[in-house]
Design an enzyme around this catalytic site. Structure first.
Site, PDB file in Angstrom:
ATOM      1  N   GLY A  97       8.600  -4.463   8.483  1.00 47.39           N
ATOM      2  CA  GLY A  97       7.883  -3.209   8.694  1.00 47.39           C
ATOM      3  C   GLY A  97       6.420  -3.440   9.033  1.00 47.39           C
ATOM      4  CE  LYS A 100       2.439  -8.757  -5.235  1.00 46.32           C
ATOM      5  NZ  LYS A 100       3.054  -7.811  -6.155  1.00 46.32           N
ATOM      6  NE  ARG A 121      11.733  -0.381   8.873  1.00 45.07           N
ATOM      7  CZ  ARG A 121      11.608  -0.964   7.688  1.00 45.07           C
ATOM      8  NH1 ARG A 121      11.236  -0.245   6.642  1.00 45.07           N
ATOM      9  NH2 ARG A 121      11.857  -2.238   7.534  1.00 45.07           N
ATOM     10  N   GLY A 151      13.423  -7.718   5.081  1.00 47.77           N
ATOM     11  CA  GLY A 151      14.336  -8.542   4.286  1.00 47.77           C
ATOM     12  C   GLY A 151      15.672  -8.751   4.977  1.00 47.77           C
TER      13      GLY A 151
HETATM   14  N1  LIG Z   1      -4.639 -12.721   2.527  1.00 49.05           N
HETATM   15  C1  LIG Z   1      -4.108 -11.563   2.138  1.00 49.05           C
HETATM   16  N2  LIG Z   1      -4.504 -10.974   0.997  1.00 49.05           N
HETATM   17  C2  LIG Z   1      -3.953  -9.799   0.611  1.00 49.05           C
HETATM   18  N3  LIG Z   1      -2.989  -9.140   1.277  1.00 49.05           N
HETATM   19  C3  LIG Z   1      -2.559  -9.699   2.422  1.00 49.05           C
HETATM   20  C4  LIG Z   1      -3.088 -10.921   2.916  1.00 49.05           C
HETATM   21  N4  LIG Z   1      -2.457 -11.201   4.073  1.00 49.05           N
HETATM   22  C5  LIG Z   1      -1.580 -10.217   4.296  1.00 49.05           C
HETATM   23  N5  LIG Z   1      -1.633  -9.303   3.324  1.00 49.05           N
HETATM   24  C6  LIG Z   1      -0.866  -8.057   3.225  1.00 49.05           C
HETATM   25  O1  LIG Z   1       0.516  -8.293   3.357  1.00 49.05           O
HETATM   26  C7  LIG Z   1       1.121  -7.055   3.688  1.00 49.05           C
HETATM   27  C8  LIG Z   1       2.328  -7.253   4.561  1.00 49.05           C
HETATM   28  O2  LIG Z   1       3.233  -8.110   3.948  1.00 49.05           O
HETATM   29  P1  LIG Z   1       4.802  -7.889   3.915  1.00 49.05           P
HETATM   30  O3  LIG Z   1       5.383  -9.079   3.276  1.00 49.05           O
HETATM   31  O4  LIG Z   1       5.085  -6.555   3.282  1.00 49.05           O
HETATM   32  O5  LIG Z   1       5.150  -7.858   5.482  1.00 49.05           O
HETATM   33  P2  LIG Z   1       6.519  -7.498   6.188  1.00 49.05           P
HETATM   34  O6  LIG Z   1       7.597  -8.350   5.630  1.00 49.05           O
HETATM   35  O7  LIG Z   1       6.299  -7.470   7.664  1.00 49.05           O
HETATM   36  O8  LIG Z   1       6.726  -5.995   5.820  1.00 49.05           O
HETATM   37  P3  LIG Z   1       7.877  -5.171   5.122  1.00 49.05           P
HETATM   38  O9  LIG Z   1       7.977  -5.682   3.692  1.00 49.05           O
HETATM   39  O10 LIG Z   1       7.295  -3.792   5.220  1.00 49.05           O
HETATM   40  O11 LIG Z   1       9.123  -5.360   5.903  1.00 49.05           O
HETATM   41  C9  LIG Z   1       0.075  -6.243   4.423  1.00 49.05           C
HETATM   42  O12 LIG Z   1      -0.136  -5.050   3.711  1.00 49.05           O
HETATM   43  C10 LIG Z   1      -1.164  -7.131   4.392  1.00 49.05           C
HETATM   44  O13 LIG Z   1      -2.366  -6.433   4.128  1.00 49.05           O
HETATM   45  O1  LIG Z   2      11.495  -1.915   4.186  1.00 49.39           O
HETATM   46  C1  LIG Z   2      12.565  -2.555   4.150  1.00 49.39           C
HETATM   47  O2  LIG Z   2      12.649  -3.761   4.409  1.00 49.39           O
HETATM   48  C2  LIG Z   2      13.832  -1.797   3.879  1.00 49.39           C
HETATM   49  O3  LIG Z   2      13.607  -0.423   3.936  1.00 49.39           O
HETATM   50  C3  LIG Z   2      14.439  -2.190   2.558  1.00 49.39           C
HETATM   51  O4  LIG Z   2      13.575  -1.841   1.512  1.00 49.39           O
HETATM   52  P1  LIG Z   2      13.728  -2.560   0.089  1.00 49.39           P
HETATM   53  O5  LIG Z   2      13.262  -3.966   0.263  1.00 49.39           O
HETATM   54  O6  LIG Z   2      12.868  -1.761  -0.850  1.00 49.39           O
HETATM   55  O7  LIG Z   2      15.182  -2.514  -0.281  1.00 49.39           O
END
Ligand SMILES: Nc1ncnc2c1ncn2[C@@H]1O[C@H](COP(=O)(O)OP(=O)(O)OP(=O)(O)O)[C@@H](O)[C@H]1O
Ligand SMILES: O=C(O)[C@H](O)COP(=O)(O)O
Length: 398
Positions: free
Chosen positions: A356, A199, A38, A379
């Protein structure tokens, strides 16, 4: 002509104070930025503005602080990481409004770069409170939004400011919108989505909408556990939101009605501890021990995901398939990422990924450059996919 104003339209900005909303919500592990994508993406905008003699004042959030300022959510360490990536000094002010911010801005010379403290240290930011927005605007003559990944939030620094100052899309915002439109505006079918991550609760709306738009939805990562539990599978001590089982069931019903296949893990890599090098074994999903945690999807599931990738003409990916930061629970994410990258390089797949942690995972797999497009947004990327309006983008439209 772009539907929104870009830096091509900005005119003479020498000596002007340009407030630039960037996304510095970067992954940090043990106090260090573990993925600087980023930061790298905002470098062109900063270089261009600074090169034109502007005073570049960066506004950003970090995490979701609940109770005002706290060192845990300070942007100060990120200012240092930003300076390293940009290869130039980045000053830091410990407040984003008021005298502290004002004095730091007043001390700037043409071309300087300053980062202001986390905008979310004020609740008013997330309320898009006009009085707070005015206090932010007091430090700028022009507003540039280069944070596509935060554009789904109608906050003071992402949306409000554009009503008060002449506003433009930064180069990253522009590139994100152009690439997403090109890749997914009218996707070639079949479209397969892979959604993983921690989640379900953070992605319910996205899942509900995605099943109506894609031909197949692969669910991995921690969120798969909630779906498995909803189907009656015992997931032991795995991360699982049992209270969301009815929601997961509803998503599966909606998918069936829309003709969207749902692909859930058939095996999992299970450990008793969530730590690097923890003893682990791959078991059928029906055999997860009561004291075990599923931390990655297993090899049979990876094969199935590979087959769905082979069938897809377009792949949309958000969220890792396992706890990829900790070895050996990165295997499935790395294998699927490399598979998708190879199909893309062979010209058989349009692959678009966002998030991310997803970007960090693709970098970890060494294939981020081989995807058709990798968005830094999580998101915002998915909301764009669903066709939802993005307040931070809409307000920039001509
Ligand atoms: N089976 C699991 N048990 C626990 N945690 C998990 C599992 N699989 C993935 N994760 C965790 O999910 C996290 C990533 O999920 P997230 O939904 O935040 O991804 P993203 O959408 O790419 O990221 P961001 O929210 O930063 O944009 C990682 O930290 C990973 O360790
Ligand atoms: O990491 C992200 O997806 C953006 O920085 C937005 O963060 P937020 O979901 O906490 O608003």
């Amino acid at each position: 002509m772009a539907v929104f104003k870009t830096l091509d339209d900005i005119g003479n900005i020498s000596g002007k104070r340009v407030l630039v909303r960037v996304d510095l919500n970067v992954p940090v592990t043990e106090g260090k930025v573990s993925d600087a994508t980023r930061i790298e993406r905002i470098a062109p905008t900063i270089a261009e503005l600074s090169g034109k003699g502007a005073k570049v004042i960066l506004l950003a959030h970090f995490g979701r602080p609940k109770d005002g300022p706290s060192p845990e959510f300070s942007l100060e360490p990120i200012a240092r990481a930003t300076a390293e990536v940009l290869g130039r000094p980045v000053a830091f002010a410990s407040d984003c409004i008021g005298d502290t911010a004002g004095s730091a801005v007043a001390a700037m010379d043409k071309g300087d770069v300053l980062l202001l403290e986390n905008t979310r240290f004020y609740k008013a930011e997330e309320k898009n409170d006009p009085a707070f927005t005015e206090r932010l605007a007091a430090n700028g003559d022009i507003f540039v939004n280069d944070a596509f990944s935060a554009a789904h939030r109608a906050h003071s620094s992402t949306e409000g400011l554009a009503h008060l100052l002449p506003s433009f899309a930064g180069r990253t915002m522009q590139a994100e919108l152009e690439a997403l439109e090109k890749g997914l505006g009218n996707p070639v079918r079949p479209v397969v989505a892979i959604v993983g991550g921690a989640k379900v609760s953070t992605k319910i709306d996205l899942l509900m909408n995605l099943v109506k738009k894609v031909d197949a939805l692969v669910i991995g990562g921690g969120m798969a556990n909630t779906f498995l539990a909803a189907r009656g599978t015992d997931v032991g001590k795995s991360l699982c939101e049992h209270d969301l089982a009815p929601t997961a069931k509803q998503i599966m019903i909606e998918a069936a009605e829309a003709g969207c296949a749902i692909i859930l893990p058939v095996d999992g890599v299970v450990a008793k501890e969530f730590k690097a090098g923890a003893a682990c074994e791959t078991v059928a999903i029906s055999d997860v021990p009561a004291d075990g945690m599923i931390l990655d999807v297993g090899a049979r599931t990876v094969t199935t995901i590979g087959e769905w990738i082979d069938r897809a003409a377009t792949l949309v990916w958000n969220g890792p398939l396992g706890a990829f930061e900790i070895e050996p629970f990165d295997h499935a994410t790395v294998a699927a990422a490399r598979h998708a990258a190879a199909r893309t390089k062979a010209g058989k797949l349009v692959s678009v990924a966002g998030g991310g942690d997803t970007v960090a995972a693709l970098n970890h797999a060494g294939v981020a450059d081989d995807f058709t497009y990798v968005s830094t947004a999580g998101g915002a990327f998915l909301e764009w996919m669903e066709g939802k309006p993005l307040p931070g983008v809409d307000v920039l439209k001509r």
